[in-house]
Design a protein around this motif. Structure first.
Motif, PDB file in Angstrom:
ATOM      1  N   ILE A 200      -2.079   4.080 -14.998  1.00 35.37           N
ATOM      2  CA  ILE A 200      -2.514   3.343 -13.802  1.00 35.37           C
ATOM      3  C   ILE A 200      -1.993   4.085 -12.564  1.00 35.37           C
ATOM      4  CG2 ILE A 200      -2.270   1.171 -12.542  1.00 35.37           C
ATOM      5  CD1 ILE A 200      -1.796  -0.117 -15.375  1.00 35.37           C
ATOM      6  N   ALA A 201      -2.894   4.290 -11.587  1.00 31.68           N
ATOM      7  CA  ALA A 201      -2.554   5.151 -10.447  1.00 31.68           C
ATOM      8  C   ALA A 201      -1.974   4.352  -9.282  1.00 31.68           C
ATOM      9  CB  ALA A 201      -3.805   5.882  -9.964  1.00 31.68           C
ATOM     10  N   PRO A 202      -0.886   4.879  -8.662  1.00 35.36           N
ATOM     11  CA  PRO A 202      -0.469   4.327  -7.365  1.00 35.36           C
ATOM     12  C   PRO A 202      -1.561   4.609  -6.341  1.00 35.36           C
ATOM     13  CG  PRO A 202       0.699   6.374  -7.843  1.00 35.36           C
ATOM     14  CD  PRO A 202      -0.118   6.050  -9.057  1.00 35.36           C
ATOM     15  N   ARG A 203      -1.489   3.938  -5.199  1.00 34.42           N
ATOM     16  CA  ARG A 203      -2.540   4.078  -4.194  1.00 34.42           C
ATOM     17  C   ARG A 203      -1.980   4.640  -2.890  1.00 34.42           C
ATOM     18  NH1 ARG A 203      -4.518   1.725  -8.435  1.00 34.42           N
ATOM     19  NH2 ARG A 203      -6.473   0.537  -8.266  1.00 34.42           N
ATOM     20  N   VAL A 204      -2.873   5.269  -2.123  1.00 35.11           N
ATOM     21  CA  VAL A 204      -2.539   5.732  -0.772  1.00 35.11           C
ATOM     22  C   VAL A 204      -3.719   5.424   0.140  1.00 35.11           C
ATOM     23  CG1 VAL A 204      -3.340   8.097  -1.303  1.00 35.11           C
ATOM     24  CG2 VAL A 204      -1.836   7.707   0.653  1.00 35.11           C
ATOM     25  N   ALA A 205      -3.424   5.040   1.371  1.00 36.07           N
ATOM     26  CA  ALA A 205      -4.474   4.839   2.384  1.00 36.07           C
ATOM     27  C   ALA A 205      -3.920   5.281   3.722  1.00 36.07           C
ATOM     28  CB  ALA A 205      -4.898   3.373   2.451  1.00 36.07           C
ATOM     29  N   ARG A 206      -4.737   6.016   4.472  1.00 32.65           N
ATOM     30  CA  ARG A 206      -4.348   6.380   5.832  1.00 32.65           C
ATOM     31  C   ARG A 206      -4.366   5.114   6.683  1.00 32.65           C
ATOM     32  NH1 ARG A 206      -4.693  11.568   8.789  1.00 32.65           N
ATOM     33  NH2 ARG A 206      -4.814  11.056  11.007  1.00 32.65           N
ATOM     34  N   MET A 207      -3.426   5.025   7.641  1.00 27.93           N
ATOM     35  CA  MET A 207      -3.354   3.849   8.505  1.00 27.93           C
ATOM     36  C   MET A 207      -4.196   4.064   9.761  1.00 27.93           C
ATOM     37  SD  MET A 207      -1.334   1.973   6.707  1.00 27.93           S
ATOM     38  CE  MET A 207      -1.068   0.563   7.790  1.00 27.93           C
ATOM     39  N   GLU A 220      -6.851   6.373  -5.272  1.00 31.73           N
ATOM     40  CA  GLU A 220      -5.948   6.507  -6.412  1.00 31.73           C
ATOM     41  C   GLU A 220      -5.263   7.868  -6.328  1.00 31.73           C
ATOM     42  OE1 GLU A 220      -7.717   5.616 -10.145  1.00 31.73           O
ATOM     43  OE2 GLU A 220      -7.993   3.515  -9.574  1.00 31.73           O
ATOM     44  N   ILE A 221      -3.958   7.879  -6.554  1.00 26.97           N
ATOM     45  CA  ILE A 221      -3.196   9.127  -6.509  1.00 26.97           C
ATOM     46  C   ILE A 221      -3.172   9.740  -7.903  1.00 26.97           C
ATOM     47  CG2 ILE A 221      -0.878  10.075  -6.226  1.00 26.97           C
ATOM     48  CD1 ILE A 221      -0.425   7.921  -4.075  1.00 26.97           C
ATOM     49  N   GLN A 222      -3.541  11.001  -7.976  1.00 28.37           N
ATOM     50  CA  GLN A 222      -3.480  11.700  -9.265  1.00 28.37           C
ATOM     51  C   GLN A 222      -2.076  12.238  -9.480  1.00 28.37           C
ATOM     52  OE1 GLN A 222      -6.909  14.491  -8.893  1.00 28.37           O
ATOM     53  NE2 GLN A 222      -6.847  14.241 -11.114  1.00 28.37           N
ATOM     54  N   LEU A 223      -1.446  11.798 -10.571  1.00 26.30           N
ATOM     55  CA  LEU A 223      -0.146  12.326 -10.974  1.00 26.30           C
ATOM     56  C   LEU A 223      -0.382  13.201 -12.192  1.00 26.30           C
ATOM     57  CD1 LEU A 223       2.473   9.423 -10.767  1.00 26.30           C
ATOM     58  CD2 LEU A 223       2.420  11.555  -9.465  1.00 26.30           C
ATOM     59  N   LEU A 224      -0.063  14.477 -12.054  1.00 31.46           N
ATOM     60  CA  LEU A 224      -0.360  15.449 -13.109  1.00 31.46           C
ATOM     61  C   LEU A 224       0.927  15.955 -13.747  1.00 31.46           C
ATOM     62  CD1 LEU A 224      -2.945  17.570 -11.085  1.00 31.46           C
ATOM     63  CD2 LEU A 224      -3.398  15.584 -12.573  1.00 31.46           C
ATOM     64  N   PHE A 240       3.926   6.399 -13.438  1.00 35.97           N
ATOM     65  CA  PHE A 240       4.276   5.579 -12.272  1.00 35.97           C
ATOM     66  C   PHE A 240       4.410   4.114 -12.671  1.00 35.97           C
ATOM     67  CE2 PHE A 240       2.846   2.706  -8.909  1.00 35.97           C
ATOM     68  CZ  PHE A 240       3.719   3.042  -7.884  1.00 35.97           C
ATOM     69  N   PHE A 241       5.463   3.470 -12.146  1.00 32.10           N
ATOM     70  CA  PHE A 241       5.642   2.032 -12.357  1.00 32.10           C
ATOM     71  C   PHE A 241       5.660   1.292 -11.019  1.00 32.10           C
ATOM     72  CE2 PHE A 241       7.705  -1.959 -13.215  1.00 32.10           C
ATOM     73  CZ  PHE A 241       7.410  -2.272 -14.540  1.00 32.10           C
ATOM     74  N   GLU A 242       6.509   1.744 -10.058  1.00 28.24           N
ATOM     75  CA  GLU A 242       6.622   1.084  -8.745  1.00 28.24           C
ATOM     76  C   GLU A 242       7.481   1.963  -7.835  1.00 28.24           C
ATOM     77  OE1 GLU A 242       8.467  -2.699  -9.662  1.00 28.24           O
ATOM     78  OE2 GLU A 242      10.384  -1.773 -10.157  1.00 28.24           O
ATOM     79  N   ALA A 243       7.786   1.470  -6.635  1.00 30.68           N
ATOM     80  CA  ALA A 243       8.744   2.125  -5.720  1.00 30.68           C
ATOM     81  C   ALA A 243       8.287   3.500  -5.227  1.00 30.68           C
ATOM     82  CB  ALA A 243      10.132   2.227  -6.366  1.00 30.68           C
ATOM     83  N   ALA A 244       7.045   3.607  -4.766  1.00 28.81           N
ATOM     84  CA  ALA A 244       6.572   4.874  -4.205  1.00 28.81           C
ATOM     85  C   ALA A 244       7.340   5.201  -2.918  1.00 28.81           C
ATOM     86  CB  ALA A 244       5.082   4.789  -3.894  1.00 28.81           C
ATOM     87  N   TRP A 245       7.675   6.470  -2.759  1.00 29.68           N
ATOM     88  CA  TRP A 245       8.307   6.943  -1.504  1.00 29.68           C
ATOM     89  C   TRP A 245       7.926   8.412  -1.327  1.00 29.68           C
ATOM     90  CZ3 TRP A 245      10.758   4.628   2.452  1.00 29.68           C
ATOM     91  CH2 TRP A 245      11.399   5.459   3.395  1.00 29.68           C
ATOM     92  N   THR A 246       7.358   8.745  -0.174  1.00 30.47           N
ATOM     93  CA  THR A 246       6.879  10.111   0.058  1.00 30.47           C
ATOM     94  C   THR A 246       7.618  10.735   1.231  1.00 30.47           C
ATOM     95  OG1 THR A 246       4.715   9.477  -0.780  1.00 30.47           O
ATOM     96  CG2 THR A 246       4.799  11.484   0.529  1.00 30.47           C
ATOM     97  N   PHE A 247       7.981  12.000   1.093  1.00 30.64           N
ATOM     98  CA  PHE A 247       8.562  12.740   2.228  1.00 30.64           C
ATOM     99  C   PHE A 247       8.054  14.180   2.165  1.00 30.64           C
ATOM    100  CE2 PHE A 247      11.781  15.301   0.024  1.00 30.64           C
ATOM    101  CZ  PHE A 247      11.971  14.604  -1.160  1.00 30.64           C
ATOM    102  N   THR A 256       7.687  10.371  -4.769  1.00 26.89           N
ATOM    103  CA  THR A 256       8.760   9.942  -5.662  1.00 26.89           C
ATOM    104  C   THR A 256       8.529   8.483  -6.038  1.00 26.89           C
ATOM    105  OG1 THR A 256      10.290   9.203  -3.901  1.00 26.89           O
ATOM    106  CG2 THR A 256      10.319  11.537  -4.445  1.00 26.89           C
ATOM    107  N   TYR A 257       9.002   8.081  -7.229  1.00 25.04           N
ATOM    108  CA  TYR A 257       8.645   6.747  -7.738  1.00 25.04           C
ATOM    109  C   TYR A 257       9.559   6.354  -8.889  1.00 25.04           C
ATOM    110  CZ  TYR A 257       6.331   9.648 -11.258  1.00 25.04           C
ATOM    111  OH  TYR A 257       6.066  10.591 -12.234  1.00 25.04           O
ATOM    112  N   SER A 258       9.542   5.064  -9.181  1.00 23.58           N
ATOM    113  CA  SER A 258      10.302   4.559 -10.326  1.00 23.58           C
ATOM    114  C   SER A 258       9.434   4.563 -11.575  1.00 23.58           C
ATOM    115  CB  SER A 258      10.790   3.134 -10.054  1.00 23.58           C
ATOM    116  OG  SER A 258      11.330   2.582 -11.245  1.00 23.58           O
ATOM    117  N   THR A 259      10.057   4.920 -12.700  1.00 21.60           N
ATOM    118  CA  THR A 259       9.348   4.857 -13.982  1.00 21.60           C
ATOM    119  C   THR A 259       9.529   3.495 -14.652  1.00 21.60           C
ATOM    120  OG1 THR A 259      11.231   5.787 -15.185  1.00 21.60           O
ATOM    121  CG2 THR A 259       9.608   7.358 -14.313  1.00 21.60           C
TER     122      THR A 259
END
Ligand code: FUB
Length: 342
Positions: A200-207, A220-224, A240-247, A256-259
């Motif tokens: 299951i893919a985390p999501r991203v959207a421009r604000m 949907e974010i592709q994690l490879l 991916f489980f939760e806790a997305a954080w991007t830098f 970065t994310y929690s498993t």
């Protein structure tokens, strides 16, 4: 009035990566610490854990939080100020419960607090509230962000000024019910159990420029994996489980994310804020307590990892926020933090 706790330690005096790894606050419980530097000062936007007597379950019903406080520090290891309530669920017209992991952003003189909560139907949505101060109080919008769902919003602002919200969490976070961005209440409470298909893919959207809506449908974010194949649903060590954080560092985007049920913070690197991101390794080994949730920020030329654990309370739902230095190798990979080893 804000309450200030004593300094947690002098970083110059105590060497080693774990020197700050003690609770930032001891008389209240704060989790999911999302850290930002605004005007040279560090602000943390955490969940505020409380004890409501709700028994533990796999949906996280025990995380029955109701409000947010902002924490601030002037220097690493300095005193931590706990500011008064920044937002309470009773102020949010659309929200009913579960004020889970928030994040914040700043643009053009306004501070934005992003937060997930159950709506009146028990469906997680993501809200936004604004303030002229980084510590609030924040005024919520009357409705959640249109097209938002699930949990754990985090907003990353790129060097060109564009801002993106990353979000999602499975199991109690309900992301598994949002295939194709449409809610399907008949989907269960866990992984889809499609172990040989992409996870299951985390999501991203421009604000939007006003930071209050999505400018596009969530993608949907592709994690490879390292060979360019999608990480599969059965790969609980890396999916991916939760806790997305991007830098962003060195021109690369770190997602970065929690498993989740394997309790690690993982990272994957890409060339665009939208991904795809290739799994590269782990930021943080399992902490004490079921959940693992973090943020990463550069402050005065050093990188800091904020996380939480349950060492102070010994209870899953009463977590304490901590910070420690994060170090990178010359090739941009991260030196994994073991929270039990300084
Ligand atoms: O704090 C409630 C939930 O626990 C968060 O939203 C998750 O990321 C987990 O840390």
């Amino acid at each position: 009035a804000p309450a200030t706790t004593p300094a947690v330690g002098d970083p110059a005096a105590v060497p080693g990566r774990g020197y700050l790894a003690q609770p930032l606050v001891r008389d209240l419980f704060f989790a999911d610490p999302s850290a930002h530097v605004f005007n040279g000062k560090l602000y943390i936007y955490p969940s505020h854990d409380i004890d409501t007597g709700v028994p533990d379950d796999d949906l996280g019903s025990q995380y029955a939080m109701r409000d947010y406080h902002v924490l601030s520090m002037d220097r690493p290891g300095g005193p931590v100020t706990v500011h008064p309530v920044a937002l309470d669920v009773a102020q949010v017209p659309w929200a009913s419960a579960r004020m889970w992991a928030p994040d914040a952003a700043y643009k053009n003189g306004t501070y934005y607090l992003y937060f997930p909560a159950h709506d009146r139907d028990g469906v997680f949505r993501i809200g936004v509230a604004t303030s002229q101060s980084p510590t609030g109080p924040f005024t919520p919008e009357a409705e959640p962000i249109r097209g938002s769902f699930s949990i754990d919003p985090s907003v990353f602002t790129d060097t060109d000024g564009g801002s993106y919200m990353y979000f999602g969490g499975i199991w109690g976070g309900q992301l598994q019910r949002w295939q194709g961005n449409r809610y399907d209440a008949s989907v269960g409470d866990t992984d889809l159990r499609q172990d040989d298909r992409p996870a299951i893919a985390p999501r991203v959207a421009r604000m939007t420029p006003d930071m209050k809506q999505f400018a596009e449908a969530p993608r949907e974010i592709q994690l490879l994996d390292q060979s360019g194949q999608p990480i599969l649903g059965g790969d609980h060590e890396r999916r991916f489980f939760e806790a997305a954080w991007t830098f962003k560092r060195g021109g690369k985007y770190y997602f970065t994310y929690s498993t989740g049920d394997t309790h690690r913070i993982a990272y994957a690197i890409g060339d665009s804020p939208y991904g795809p991101f290739r799994f590269t390794g782990f930021v943080l080994e399992p902490v004490q307590g079921w959940t693992n949730h973090h943020s990463i920020v550069e402050w005065d030329g050093r990188w800091w990892l904020f996380y939480h654990d349950t060492q102070l309370s010994q209870r899953n739902h009463l977590r304490s926020a901590k910070m420690t230095e994060l170090r990178f190798n010359a090739d941009g990979t991260i030196q994994t933090v073991n929270p039990f080893r300084n």
